[in-house]
Design a protein around this motif. Structure first.
Motif, PDB file in Angstrom:
ATOM      1  N   THR A 210     -25.461  -4.526   8.011  1.00 47.63           N
ATOM      2  CA  THR A 210     -24.978  -5.877   7.748  1.00 47.63           C
ATOM      3  C   THR A 210     -25.893  -6.564   6.743  1.00 47.63           C
ATOM      4  N   LEU A 211     -25.304  -7.265   5.810  1.00 51.72           N
ATOM      5  CA  LEU A 211     -26.070  -8.092   4.884  1.00 51.72           C
ATOM      6  C   LEU A 211     -26.170  -9.497   5.470  1.00 51.72           C
ATOM      7  N   LEU A 212     -27.393  -9.931   5.729  1.00 48.90           N
ATOM      8  CA  LEU A 212     -27.641 -11.278   6.238  1.00 48.90           C
ATOM      9  C   LEU A 212     -28.323 -12.091   5.148  1.00 48.90           C
ATOM     10  N   ILE A 213     -27.607 -13.041   4.584  1.00 49.47           N
ATOM     11  CA  ILE A 213     -28.152 -13.938   3.565  1.00 49.47           C
ATOM     12  C   ILE A 213     -28.885 -15.067   4.277  1.00 49.47           C
ATOM     13  N   ILE A 214     -30.164 -15.229   3.961  1.00 50.22           N
ATOM     14  CA  ILE A 214     -30.966 -16.264   4.607  1.00 50.22           C
ATOM     15  C   ILE A 214     -31.267 -17.366   3.604  1.00 50.22           C
ATOM     16  N   ALA A 215     -30.694 -18.543   3.843  1.00 53.78           N
ATOM     17  CA  ALA A 215     -30.938 -19.714   3.001  1.00 53.78           C
ATOM     18  C   ALA A 215     -31.883 -20.657   3.715  1.00 53.78           C
ATOM     19  N   HIS A 216     -32.511 -21.521   2.956  1.00 47.85           N
ATOM     20  CA  HIS A 216     -33.451 -22.464   3.562  1.00 47.85           C
ATOM     21  C   HIS A 216     -32.729 -23.482   4.434  1.00 47.85           C
ATOM     22  N   GLY A 217     -31.646 -24.037   3.919  1.00 45.37           N
ATOM     23  CA  GLY A 217     -30.951 -25.111   4.617  1.00 45.37           C
ATOM     24  C   GLY A 217     -31.299 -26.465   4.027  1.00 45.37           C
ATOM     25  N   SER A 218     -30.407 -27.438   4.238  1.00 43.25           N
ATOM     26  CA  SER A 218     -30.602 -28.766   3.665  1.00 43.25           C
ATOM     27  C   SER A 218     -29.754 -29.777   4.424  1.00 43.25           C
ATOM     28  N   ARG A 219     -30.210 -31.019   4.427  1.00 45.91           N
ATOM     29  CA  ARG A 219     -29.384 -32.090   4.997  1.00 45.91           C
ATOM     30  C   ARG A 219     -28.200 -32.410   4.097  1.00 45.91           C
ATOM     31  N   ASP A 220     -28.253 -31.982   2.852  1.00 46.03           N
ATOM     32  CA  ASP A 220     -27.166 -32.206   1.910  1.00 46.03           C
ATOM     33  C   ASP A 220     -26.044 -31.206   2.201  1.00 46.03           C
ATOM     34  N   PRO A 221     -24.855 -31.668   2.540  1.00 43.54           N
ATOM     35  CA  PRO A 221     -23.774 -30.739   2.898  1.00 43.54           C
ATOM     36  C   PRO A 221     -23.361 -29.819   1.756  1.00 43.54           C
ATOM     37  N   ARG A 222     -23.685 -30.165   0.521  1.00 43.53           N
ATOM     38  CA  ARG A 222     -23.332 -29.301  -0.605  1.00 43.53           C
ATOM     39  C   ARG A 222     -24.096 -27.981  -0.557  1.00 43.53           C
ATOM     40  N   HIS A 223     -25.263 -28.005   0.076  1.00 49.09           N
ATOM     41  CA  HIS A 223     -26.083 -26.797   0.162  1.00 49.09           C
ATOM     42  C   HIS A 223     -25.360 -25.720   0.974  1.00 49.09           C
ATOM     43  N   ALA A 224     -24.966 -26.048   2.191  1.00 55.53           N
ATOM     44  CA  ALA A 224     -24.286 -25.064   3.041  1.00 55.53           C
ATOM     45  C   ALA A 224     -22.958 -24.633   2.430  1.00 55.53           C
ATOM     46  N   ALA A 225     -22.248 -25.555   1.799  1.00 55.62           N
ATOM     47  CA  ALA A 225     -20.977 -25.201   1.162  1.00 55.62           C
ATOM     48  C   ALA A 225     -21.186 -24.200   0.039  1.00 55.62           C
ATOM     49  N   THR A 226     -22.277 -24.349  -0.712  1.00 55.53           N
ATOM     50  CA  THR A 226     -22.573 -23.412  -1.795  1.00 55.53           C
ATOM     51  C   THR A 226     -22.924 -22.040  -1.245  1.00 55.53           C
ATOM     52  N   VAL A 227     -23.711 -21.996  -0.177  1.00 51.68           N
ATOM     53  CA  VAL A 227     -24.063 -20.721   0.443  1.00 51.68           C
ATOM     54  C   VAL A 227     -22.805 -20.012   0.939  1.00 51.68           C
ATOM     55  N   ASP A 228     -21.894 -20.766   1.529  1.00 47.42           N
ATOM     56  CA  ASP A 228     -20.658 -20.170   2.028  1.00 47.42           C
ATOM     57  C   ASP A 228     -19.807 -19.630   0.885  1.00 47.42           C
ATOM     58  N   ALA A 229     -19.753 -20.363  -0.227  1.00 43.03           N
ATOM     59  CA  ALA A 229     -18.984 -19.892  -1.378  1.00 43.03           C
ATOM     60  C   ALA A 229     -19.602 -18.628  -1.971  1.00 43.03           C
ATOM     61  N   LEU A 230     -20.919 -18.564  -1.983  1.00 40.99           N
ATOM     62  CA  LEU A 230     -21.594 -17.369  -2.494  1.00 40.99           C
ATOM     63  C   LEU A 230     -21.342 -16.179  -1.576  1.00 40.99           C
TER      64      LEU A 230
END
Length: 250
Positions: free
Chosen positions: A5-25
């Protein structure tokens, strides 16, 4: 035998655009390699967190995971935070082995993504010789990470730009506005700012404000789910799968 399994680990942010971008990627990576299980998790601010995802994978009898830091430089998060989280999680799930892949940068694919964003923002190929670029990154206290950004700027300068200067949104100097003004002082006719960041958030907004305050002619979007970035994630996954590097199983 199924692929890890590929697990992409992002830092995270209070800005909702961050999680949306990770999901799109993540969606773009999945589209490039149908059949590969691709998950995403965050170190903080957003859900799911890394331990939650690894616990779920272990409960579903997964045996191998390649954890890929969604980071452009090898700084504190890649060297300390992520390995610690992975070790703690795998200690709880001894049947689950985890390999930590290398960070994304530096890579020619990232340079291609930067060029794509500049062109999307309106820069034409004919503008290149008269344009100075500010390579604006988030910044770091890690000297290795700062040196990598400086080297990328030096190499990018040799691809036809009038000049390329690094800048940082935090922790290091110069700031974006200072780099823009320095290029103006050098007589550069056109100044473009290229954010060397993946997702929107507080620091990318700081880069944008600096570009506007100093009167940059053009501001490119963040890298986001650029196709080059998705291909790079799969390249790092394949490298880690082949090398078996940084095995973190208990």
């Amino acid at each position: 035998m199924s692929a890890p399994t590929l697990l992409i680990i992002a830092h995270g942010s209070r800005d909702p655009r961050h999680a949306a971008t990770v999901d799109a990627l993540r969606a773009r990576v999945r589209s490039l390699r149908p059949g590969l299980r691709v998950e995403a998790a965050f170190l903080e601010f957003n859900a799911p967190r890394v331990p939650q995802v690894l616990a779920r994978l272990a409960a579903e009898d997964a045996t191998e995971v390649i954890a890929l830091p969604l980071l452009l430089t090898r700084a504190f998060h890649a060297k300390t935070d992520i390995p610690a989280v992975l070790r703690e999680a795998t200690a709880r799930h001894p049947r689950l082995s985890v390999r930590q892949a290398e960070v994304l940068g530096p890579s020619p694919l990232l340079m291609d993504a930067l060029e794509r964003r500049l062109h999307e923002a309106g820069l034409r190929p004919a503008d290149r010789p008269s344009t100075g670029v500010v390579l604006a990154s988030a910044g770091s206290t890690d000297p290795e990470a700062i040196a990598v950004i400086a080297e990328i700027a030096r190499e990018w300068r040799h691809t036809g730009w009038c000049a390329v200067r690094p800048a940082f949104a935090s922790a290091s100097l110069p700031r974006t506005e200072d780099a823009v003004r320095a290029l103006r002082a050098d007589g550069v006719a056109r100044v473009a700012v290229a954010p060397y960041v993946i997702a929107p958030g507080r620091l990318p907004d700081r880069i944008a404000h600096g570009a506007e305050a100093a009167g940059a002619d053009l501001l490119a979007p963040v890298l986001g789910p650029a196709p080059e970035l998705a291909r790079l994630l799969l390249r790092r996954y394949d490298e880690a799968h082949g090398a078996g590097r940084m095995l973190l199983s208990a």
